[in-house]
Design a protein around this motif. Structure first.
Motif, short mmCIF file in Angstrom:
data_model
loop_
_atom_site.label_atom_id
_atom_site.label_comp_id
_atom_site.label_asym_id
_atom_site.label_seq_id
_atom_site.Cartn_x
_atom_site.Cartn_y
_atom_site.Cartn_z
N PHE A 77 0.81 -1.22 0.00
CA PHE A 77 0.00 0.00 0.00
C PHE A 77 0.84 1.27 0.00
CE2 PHE A 77 -2.63 -3.31 1.90
CZ PHE A 77 -3.72 -3.27 1.04
N ASP A 78 2.14 1.11 -0.14
CA ASP A 78 3.06 2.24 -0.21
C ASP A 78 2.91 3.19 0.97
OD1 ASP A 78 5.22 3.43 -1.50
OD2 ASP A 78 3.94 4.86 -2.54
N ILE A 79 2.65 2.61 2.16
CA ILE A 79 2.57 3.39 3.39
C ILE A 79 3.91 3.21 4.09
CG2 ILE A 79 1.44 3.63 5.63
CD1 ILE A 79 -1.12 2.55 4.27
N MET A 80 4.69 4.26 4.15
CA MET A 80 6.03 4.16 4.70
C MET A 80 6.02 4.05 6.23
SD MET A 80 8.71 3.80 3.02
CE MET A 80 8.09 2.79 1.72
N SER A 81 6.85 3.19 6.72
CA SER A 81 7.06 3.02 8.14
C SER A 81 8.30 3.84 8.52
CB SER A 81 7.27 1.53 8.44
OG SER A 81 7.36 1.30 9.82
N ASN A 82 8.70 3.79 9.77
CA ASN A 82 9.95 4.42 10.16
C ASN A 82 10.73 3.41 11.01
OD1 ASN A 82 9.09 4.64 12.94
ND2 ASN A 82 7.93 6.46 12.35
N ASN A 83 11.98 3.70 11.25
CA ASN A 83 12.83 2.74 11.96
C ASN A 83 12.37 2.47 13.38
OD1 ASN A 83 14.37 2.23 9.76
ND2 ASN A 83 16.08 3.53 10.36
N LYS A 84 11.81 3.47 14.04
CA LYS A 84 11.32 3.25 15.40
C LYS A 84 10.17 2.24 15.40
CE LYS A 84 9.53 5.67 19.44
NZ LYS A 84 9.13 6.96 19.99
N ARG A 85 9.22 2.40 14.48
CA ARG A 85 8.10 1.45 14.40
C ARG A 85 8.59 0.07 13.97
NH1 ARG A 85 3.20 2.38 10.35
NH2 ARG A 85 4.16 4.41 10.49
N ARG A 86 9.51 0.02 13.02
CA ARG A 86 10.06 -1.27 12.59
C ARG A 86 10.72 -1.98 13.77
NH1 ARG A 86 12.20 2.08 8.16
NH2 ARG A 86 10.75 1.85 6.44
N PHE A 87 11.49 -1.24 14.55
CA PHE A 87 12.20 -1.82 15.68
C PHE A 87 11.22 -2.32 16.75
CE2 PHE A 87 14.16 -1.33 19.90
CZ PHE A 87 15.21 -2.22 19.77
N VAL A 88 10.25 -1.50 17.11
CA VAL A 88 9.29 -1.87 18.16
C VAL A 88 8.45 -3.07 17.74
CG1 VAL A 88 7.23 -1.09 19.43
CG2 VAL A 88 9.22 0.42 19.22
N THR A 89 7.93 -3.06 16.52
CA THR A 89 7.15 -4.21 16.07
C THR A 89 8.05 -5.45 15.94
OG1 THR A 89 7.38 -3.62 13.71
CG2 THR A 89 5.41 -2.83 14.86
N GLY A 90 9.31 -5.25 15.61
CA GLY A 90 10.26 -6.36 15.55
C GLY A 90 10.49 -6.99 16.92
N VAL A 91 10.68 -6.16 17.95
CA VAL A 91 10.88 -6.69 19.31
C VAL A 91 9.64 -7.48 19.74
CG1 VAL A 91 11.11 -6.07 21.75
CG2 VAL A 91 12.53 -4.93 20.05
N ILE A 92 8.47 -6.90 19.51
CA ILE A 92 7.22 -7.58 19.89
C ILE A 92 7.11 -8.92 19.17
CG2 ILE A 92 4.69 -7.46 19.77
CD1 ILE A 92 5.05 -4.37 20.10
N SER A 93 7.43 -8.93 17.88
CA SER A 93 7.37 -10.16 17.10
C SER A 93 8.39 -11.19 17.57
CB SER A 93 7.59 -9.85 15.62
OG SER A 93 7.52 -11.02 14.85
#
Length: 117
Positions: A77-93
């Motif tokens: 959907f071409d909705i850009m994330s940011n590194n903070k969100r990538r990192f937080v969702t990564g830790v949760i995952s």
């Protein structure tokens, strides 16, 4: 594996895009922000296996969803994330994944012990 054209390790499971990676003292991390979070989340595994804390099965499954959702939103959907969100969702995952692994491993271990006795 070391790539002769680069001065750092090459991990084939991570895209290592600079715009999606953290930097420390001017040097790029060897994996992206999401993978960094996932791998840090994996560090809780011993605490889960030895029962220091437990996460219910449903919560463990739900914890894995945000990182896939974030990645899918970016990809389709071409909705850009940011590194903070990538990192937080990564830790949760990462925590959710290790919780699932521990739940399954403990279940299998208990089944084996029941079968032996």
């Amino acid at each position: 594996m070391v790539d002769s054209n680069r001065s750092h390790l090459h991990f084939t499971f991570c895209h290592q895009k600079p715009e999606r990676s953290f930097f420390y003292k001017g040097r790029q991390f060897p994996i992206c922000a999401r993978c960094t979070g996932i791998h840090l989340g994996y560090c809780v595994f011993p605490f889960l296996v030895f029962g220091v804390f437990k996460i219910p099965l449903l919560w463990s499954i739900l914890m894995v969803i945000p990182t896939y959702l974030d990645g899918a939103l970016q990809a389709y959907f071409d909705i850009m994330s940011n590194n903070k969100r990538r990192f937080v969702t990564g830790v949760i995952s990462g925590v959710g994944s290790m919780s699932l692994v521990s739940i399954i491993g403990i279940y299998i271990g208990n089944q084996i012990l029941t079968f032996i006795n």
